[in-house]
Design an enzyme around this catalytic site. Structure first.
Site, PDB file in Angstrom:
ATOM      1  N   THR A  73      -8.469   9.932   2.963  1.00 32.02           N
ATOM      2  CA  THR A  73      -7.437   9.585   3.938  1.00 32.02           C
ATOM      3  C   THR A  73      -7.810  10.177   5.290  1.00 32.02           C
ATOM      4  OG1 THR A  73      -5.797   9.545   2.216  1.00 32.02           O
ATOM      5  CG2 THR A  73      -4.979   9.758   4.466  1.00 32.02           C
TER       6      THR A  73
ATOM      7  N   LEU B  73      -4.078   5.997  -5.009  1.00 31.42           N
ATOM      8  CA  LEU B  73      -3.900   6.601  -6.325  1.00 31.42           C
ATOM      9  C   LEU B  73      -2.816   7.657  -6.284  1.00 31.42           C
ATOM     10  CD1 LEU B  73      -7.670   7.445  -6.948  1.00 31.42           C
ATOM     11  CD2 LEU B  73      -6.479   5.309  -7.460  1.00 31.42           C
TER      12      LEU B  73
ATOM     13  N   ALA C   1      16.420  11.408  -5.471  1.00 32.88           N
ATOM     14  CA  ALA C   1      16.753  12.579  -4.654  1.00 32.88           C
ATOM     15  C   ALA C   1      16.344  13.830  -5.418  1.00 32.88           C
ATOM     16  CB  ALA C   1      18.250  12.588  -4.378  1.00 32.88           C
ATOM     17  N   GLY C   2      16.068  14.882  -4.700  1.00 35.18           N
ATOM     18  CA  GLY C   2      15.664  16.110  -5.370  1.00 35.18           C
ATOM     19  C   GLY C   2      15.395  17.220  -4.379  1.00 35.18           C
TER      20      GLY C   2
ATOM     21  N   CYS D  49      -0.792  15.025  -0.548  1.00 37.63           N
ATOM     22  CA  CYS D  49      -0.889  13.769   0.209  1.00 37.63           C
ATOM     23  C   CYS D  49       0.263  13.576   1.178  1.00 37.63           C
ATOM     24  CB  CYS D  49      -0.969  12.601  -0.759  1.00 37.63           C
ATOM     25  SG  CYS D  49      -2.369  12.766  -1.857  1.00 37.63           S
TER      26      CYS D  49
HETATM   27  C1  UGA Z   1       0.995   9.793  -3.026  1.00 33.14           C
HETATM   28  C2  UGA Z   1       1.274   8.284  -2.968  1.00 33.14           C
HETATM   29  O1  UGA Z   1       2.387   7.977  -3.827  1.00 33.14           O
HETATM   30  C3  UGA Z   1       0.050   7.475  -3.414  1.00 33.14           C
HETATM   31  O2  UGA Z   1       0.297   6.097  -3.247  1.00 33.14           O
HETATM   32  C4  UGA Z   1      -1.141   7.897  -2.529  1.00 33.14           C
HETATM   33  O3  UGA Z   1      -2.328   7.210  -2.893  1.00 33.14           O
HETATM   34  C5  UGA Z   1      -1.372   9.385  -2.675  1.00 33.14           C
HETATM   35  O4  UGA Z   1      -0.183  10.073  -2.264  1.00 33.14           O
HETATM   36  C6  UGA Z   1      -2.536   9.783  -1.798  1.00 33.14           C
HETATM   37  O5  UGA Z   1      -2.441   9.650  -0.581  1.00 33.14           O
HETATM   38  O6  UGA Z   1      -3.593  10.144  -2.312  1.00 33.14           O
HETATM   39  P1  UGA Z   1       0.951  11.635  -4.969  1.00 33.14           P
HETATM   40  O7  UGA Z   1       0.775  12.644  -3.877  1.00 33.14           O
HETATM   41  O8  UGA Z   1       0.072  11.709  -6.150  1.00 33.14           O
HETATM   42  O9  UGA Z   1       0.790  10.143  -4.388  1.00 33.14           O
HETATM   43  O10 UGA Z   1       2.439  11.800  -5.483  1.00 33.14           O
HETATM   44  P2  UGA Z   1       3.773  10.956  -5.436  1.00 33.14           P
HETATM   45  O11 UGA Z   1       4.010  10.333  -6.746  1.00 33.14           O
HETATM   46  O12 UGA Z   1       3.833  10.105  -4.245  1.00 33.14           O
HETATM   47  O13 UGA Z   1       4.840  12.142  -5.274  1.00 33.14           O
HETATM   48  C7  UGA Z   1       4.829  12.972  -4.113  1.00 33.14           C
HETATM   49  C8  UGA Z   1       5.998  13.904  -4.091  1.00 33.14           C
HETATM   50  O14 UGA Z   1       7.212  13.170  -3.862  1.00 33.14           O
HETATM   51  C9  UGA Z   1       6.232  14.694  -5.386  1.00 33.14           C
HETATM   52  O15 UGA Z   1       6.526  16.025  -5.036  1.00 33.14           O
HETATM   53  C10 UGA Z   1       7.431  14.011  -6.022  1.00 33.14           C
HETATM   54  O16 UGA Z   1       8.177  14.885  -6.810  1.00 33.14           O
HETATM   55  C11 UGA Z   1       8.206  13.566  -4.796  1.00 33.14           C
HETATM   56  N1  UGA Z   1       9.097  12.406  -5.028  1.00 33.14           N
HETATM   57  C12 UGA Z   1       8.573  11.197  -5.368  1.00 33.14           C
HETATM   58  C13 UGA Z   1      10.469  12.545  -4.867  1.00 33.14           C
HETATM   59  O17 UGA Z   1      10.978  13.636  -4.535  1.00 33.14           O
HETATM   60  N2  UGA Z   1      11.267  11.455  -5.067  1.00 33.14           N
HETATM   61  C14 UGA Z   1      10.779  10.242  -5.403  1.00 33.14           C
HETATM   62  O18 UGA Z   1      11.580   9.296  -5.555  1.00 33.14           O
HETATM   63  C15 UGA Z   1       9.389  10.110  -5.556  1.00 33.14           C
END
Ligand code: UGA
Length: 430
Positions: free
Chosen positions: A121, A153, A252-253, A260
């Site tokens: 990125t 990813l 929410a959380g 990322c």
């Molecule tokens: C994120 C993106 O979702 C991917 O599409 C992207 O490729 C990746 O970054 C990257 O740039 O490499 P990732 O960091 O693995 O992926 O994790 P996420 O699933 O996006 O979660 C990120 C954070 O958001 C976590 O702390 C999760 O608990 C939080 N989250 C996620 C929430 O608090 N609420 C949600 O509804 C979703």
């Protein structure tokens, strides 16, 4: 096809293993000798579901190799993916020195036409810098093409996301490079979007910042729910049924973390500022996220008064479930806030205990399971949404806790059930 991936971190290693699985010949390069040694012995430096199996299979069938020698990788491949880290600097901008160093090394080792792909990125216009670096440092007058092919990813489902992506974005300047990139991904069924390089670079930052915005938006709604006694889970459900909004990323959380979203948000904000645009919305997204972390501490204070001297049991250390990654983990930040306030903190995580020891040291007590975390604690706080925390024996936990307080930072548990069991239960926004 002959592919070289440079950087064997989350992105690079998954990319290398998956390309090999698709039938390509892949050389995975990393300058970390320890990591390459481990991989040669078929031991994984990270936990990622399904990854080990792919690495083992493809090393054994000769399609995947590991080396620390970047020259070997470059000379023996036609397409080179740059997947090195772009960590945040103090000011929020991305540190692109590894990308530059790799571009120079590629330039010095190029002996025939190569396609050089930005996978890490990076901020918009990095492609131009990579191109310039290659032109400045190439030894021979070999031609090359630059491509931006951002990865989407998610940790914890990276292999699945690679093999079944929502889209493949290819930013190119030439038909020749486009044709090669289409061939690289020929076996994957997904819409392919071909753009110019800058648009492809922007798609990545714009997507991650939008996802972060979605989370902060629902967290703001959660705060309003708390003020009026509504349930954010229901609100999210109602909003999500509108296809234009969608239910995903409306959980929410206690905030978003990981390597990322927070870093990309800061880096996008920085590059926008540099370009002369003040993207204020993103500042508020960050502010709301910081507020969510403090919210957990405030909830404990609301139920237990002073935190100093209280024993707080924490479930979850990784930044999200199904990973051992604790980089920019909200759980670690909240633990630090609790420690600052004088709490005695006990912790448990199914995967991230080892990595947490490296950052929290002896400041917390590491427990073997959720029940020993609960024993004698004044409150139990859930900070990562691991599935296994849903199915614990909460009757037993109630007996183990000194006070039956559960703060559910991921809205994992059934609020009514918990109340029926006699807990003082606080979720987020419900
Ligand atoms: C994120 C993106 O979702 C991917 O599409 C992207 O490729 C990746 O970054 C990257 O740039 O490499 P990732 O960091 O693995 O992926 O994790 P996420 O699933 O996006 O979660 C990120 C954070 O958001 C976590 O702390 C999760 O608990 C939080 N989250 C996620 C929430 O608090 N609420 C949600 O509804 C979703």
């Amino acid at each position: 096809m002959r592919i070289c991936t440079i950087g064997a971190g989350y992105v690079g290693l998954v990319t290398a293993a998956c390309f090999a699985e698709l039938g390509h010949y892949v050389i995975s390069v990393d300058n970390d000798e320890k990591k390459i040694k481990m991989l040669k012995k078929l031991r994984m430096p990270i936990y990622e579901p399904g990854l080990e199996e792919l690495v083992v299979r493809n090393v054994k069938n000769g399609r995947l190799k590991f080396t620390t020698d970047i020259g070997e990788g470059v000379r023996n491949s036609d397409i080179i993916f740059i997947a090195v880290g772009t960590p945040p600097k103090e000011d929020g901008s991305a540190d692109l020195s590894s990308v530059e160093a790799v571009a120079r090394a590629i330039a010095e080792n190029m002996d025939s036409y190569k396609v050089i792909v930005e996978k890490s990125t990076v901020p918009v216009e990095t492609g131009e810098w990579v191109k310039r670096t290659l032109q400045l440092y190439r030894k021979k007058d070999v031609s090359f093409d630059i491509v931006s092919n951002p990865e989407f990813l998610r940790e914890g489902s990276a292999v699945e996301d690679f093999l079944h992506p929502s889209r493949i974005v290819i930013g190119v300047e030439s038909k020749r490079a486009e044709k090669i990139m289409r061939e690289v991904y020929a076996k994957i069924k997904a819409p392919i979007l071909v753009t110019d390089i800058k648009s492809a670079e922007l798609i990545k930052h714009a997507s991650n910042s939008f996802l972060a915005t979605k989370i902060s938006y629902i967290n703001a709604i959660a705060n309003i729910c708390e003020l009026v006694g509504a349930d954010v889970v229901k609100v999210a459900e109602g909003m999500g049924l509108d296809k234009r909004i969608g239910r995903e990323f409306l959980d929410a959380g206690c905030g978003f973390g990981g390597f990322c979203l927070p870093k990309d948000l800061a880096s996008f904000k920085w590059i926008c500022n540099k370009l002369g645009y003040n993207f204020k919305l993103l500042e508020v997204v960050e502010e709301i996220n910081e507020g969510q972390k403090r919210k957990v501490v405030e909830k404990i204070e609301k139920l237990l008064w002073n935190i100093s001297g209280k024993v707080i049991g924490v479930l979850g250390l990784s930044f999200k479930p199904n990973t051992d990654d604790i980089r920019f983990s909200v759980a670690i930040d909240i633990i630090r806030l609790l420690l600052e306030k004088g709490a005695i903190v006990k912790v448990y995580d199914p995967r991230a205990m080892e990595k947490s020891k490296a950052v929290l040291g002896k400041k917390v007590k590491y427990c073997k399971d959720p029940y020993s975390v609960s024993k004698g604690s004044d409150a139990l706080v859930i900070l990562t949404g691991w599935e296994e925390f849903k199915n614990l024996d909460y009757k037993r936990i109630k007996k183990l806790l000194r006070v039956p307080v559960v703060i559910d930072g991921r809205n994992l548990l059934d609020k009514e059930e918990m109340k029926k069991l006699g807990f003082m239960y606080e979720g987020i926004g419900r």
